[in-house]
Scaffold this motif. Sequence first.
Motif, short mmCIF file in Angstrom:
data_model
loop_
_atom_site.label_atom_id
_atom_site.label_comp_id
_atom_site.label_asym_id
_atom_site.label_seq_id
_atom_site.Cartn_x
_atom_site.Cartn_y
_atom_site.Cartn_z
N PRO A 1 -6.33 3.18 -17.47
CA PRO A 1 -5.07 2.48 -17.22
C PRO A 1 -4.88 2.19 -15.72
CG PRO A 1 -4.70 4.34 -18.68
CD PRO A 1 -6.12 4.45 -18.16
N VAL A 2 -4.21 1.07 -15.44
CA VAL A 2 -3.90 0.67 -14.08
C VAL A 2 -2.40 0.50 -13.97
CG1 VAL A 2 -4.22 -1.09 -12.28
CG2 VAL A 2 -6.11 -0.53 -13.84
N LEU A 3 -1.82 1.14 -12.98
CA LEU A 3 -0.40 1.01 -12.70
C LEU A 3 -0.25 0.15 -11.46
CD1 LEU A 3 2.56 1.74 -13.16
CD2 LEU A 3 2.15 3.87 -11.93
N ALA A 4 0.35 -1.02 -11.61
CA ALA A 4 0.54 -1.95 -10.49
C ALA A 4 2.01 -1.91 -10.08
CB ALA A 4 0.13 -3.36 -10.90
N VAL A 5 2.25 -1.68 -8.79
CA VAL A 5 3.62 -1.58 -8.28
C VAL A 5 3.85 -2.60 -7.17
CG1 VAL A 5 3.83 0.85 -8.89
CG2 VAL A 5 3.00 0.24 -6.64
N LYS A 6 5.10 -2.98 -7.02
CA LYS A 6 5.49 -3.91 -5.95
C LYS A 6 6.26 -3.13 -4.90
CE LYS A 6 5.95 -7.96 -8.88
NZ LYS A 6 6.89 -8.98 -9.36
N ILE B 1 -9.23 -5.62 -10.48
CA ILE B 1 -9.05 -4.22 -10.88
C ILE B 1 -8.38 -4.15 -12.25
CG2 ILE B 1 -7.84 -2.06 -10.36
CD1 ILE B 1 -8.32 -2.76 -7.35
N LEU B 2 -7.33 -4.94 -12.45
CA LEU B 2 -6.63 -4.95 -13.74
C LEU B 2 -7.56 -5.32 -14.89
CD1 LEU B 2 -3.31 -6.62 -12.59
CD2 LEU B 2 -3.51 -4.34 -13.60
N LEU B 3 -8.42 -6.29 -14.66
CA LEU B 3 -9.29 -6.78 -15.73
C LEU B 3 -10.52 -5.91 -15.97
CD1 LEU B 3 -9.17 -10.61 -14.98
CD2 LEU B 3 -8.02 -9.38 -16.84
N GLU B 4 -11.03 -5.27 -14.94
CA GLU B 4 -12.31 -4.56 -15.07
C GLU B 4 -12.21 -3.04 -15.19
OE1 GLU B 4 -15.22 -5.82 -12.20
OE2 GLU B 4 -14.61 -7.92 -12.39
N GLY C 1 0.82 -1.21 0.00
CA GLY C 1 0.00 0.00 0.00
C GLY C 1 0.85 1.25 0.00
N GLU C 2 1.94 1.23 0.75
CA GLU C 2 2.86 2.38 0.77
C GLU C 2 3.51 2.58 -0.59
OE1 GLU C 2 3.36 4.74 3.03
OE2 GLU C 2 1.79 3.80 4.25
N ALA C 3 3.87 1.47 -1.26
CA ALA C 3 4.46 1.57 -2.60
C ALA C 3 3.46 2.19 -3.57
CB ALA C 3 4.90 0.19 -3.08
N ALA C 4 2.20 1.78 -3.48
CA ALA C 4 1.16 2.35 -4.35
C ALA C 4 0.98 3.83 -4.07
CB ALA C 4 -0.15 1.59 -4.16
N LEU C 5 0.94 4.20 -2.79
CA LEU C 5 0.78 5.61 -2.42
C LEU C 5 1.94 6.45 -2.93
CD1 LEU C 5 -0.97 7.65 -0.83
CD2 LEU C 5 0.45 7.12 1.16
N LEU D 1 -6.18 7.33 -14.06
CA LEU D 1 -5.25 6.27 -13.69
C LEU D 1 -5.66 5.69 -12.34
CD1 LEU D 1 -2.44 4.86 -14.25
CD2 LEU D 1 -1.43 6.69 -12.86
N ILE D 2 -5.47 4.38 -12.21
CA ILE D 2 -5.61 3.71 -10.91
C ILE D 2 -4.23 3.16 -10.55
CG2 ILE D 2 -6.61 1.75 -9.67
CD1 ILE D 2 -9.01 1.91 -11.60
N VAL D 3 -3.81 3.36 -9.31
CA VAL D 3 -2.53 2.82 -8.85
C VAL D 3 -2.82 1.84 -7.72
CG1 VAL D 3 -0.24 3.34 -7.93
CG2 VAL D 3 -1.37 4.99 -9.43
N ILE D 4 -2.26 0.63 -7.84
CA ILE D 4 -2.45 -0.41 -6.83
C ILE D 4 -1.11 -1.05 -6.50
CG2 ILE D 4 -4.85 -0.94 -7.40
CD1 ILE D 4 -3.82 -3.33 -9.05
#
Length: 130
Positions: A123-128, A116-119, A13-17, A93-96
């Motif tokens: 654009p969705v940005l997914a971070v680790k 979230i990615l599929l629906e 969650g911190e990485a997404a924020l 944009l959505i960030v998760i």
Amino acid sequence: MTIVVGYVPTPEGEAALTQAIAEARKTDTTMLVINSSKGDALVDNRYAQDAEIQTIEDRLATQGIKHVIKQPVRGHDAAAEVLDAAEEHNAELIVIGLRRRSPVGKLIMGSVSQRILLEADCPVLAVKAS
């Protein structure tokens, strides 16, 4: 337009924020932080407490990020809350944040990130987390 970030008080969650802040600064866009709970348990580790929300509030204000923080408890899962917020606010944009899960874990528990990615309609940005 808005950047929606799905936040949970975890390293992911911190990485997404952190990434959402960087994206909002690039485009001078309002950030909408969603931290939700179904409300089906007395304690939900994914639901940020007041002190955690205040820390986020202070961090965003200090960096000059226009923002809104929402903590819905409506019986919906996190994916639905993020997707609904993105649609309602016309998100650009959505960030998760992503966490590692075994294939069996994904099968049994489902995946908020995958949904979230599929629906998502944007654009969705997914971070680790590092």
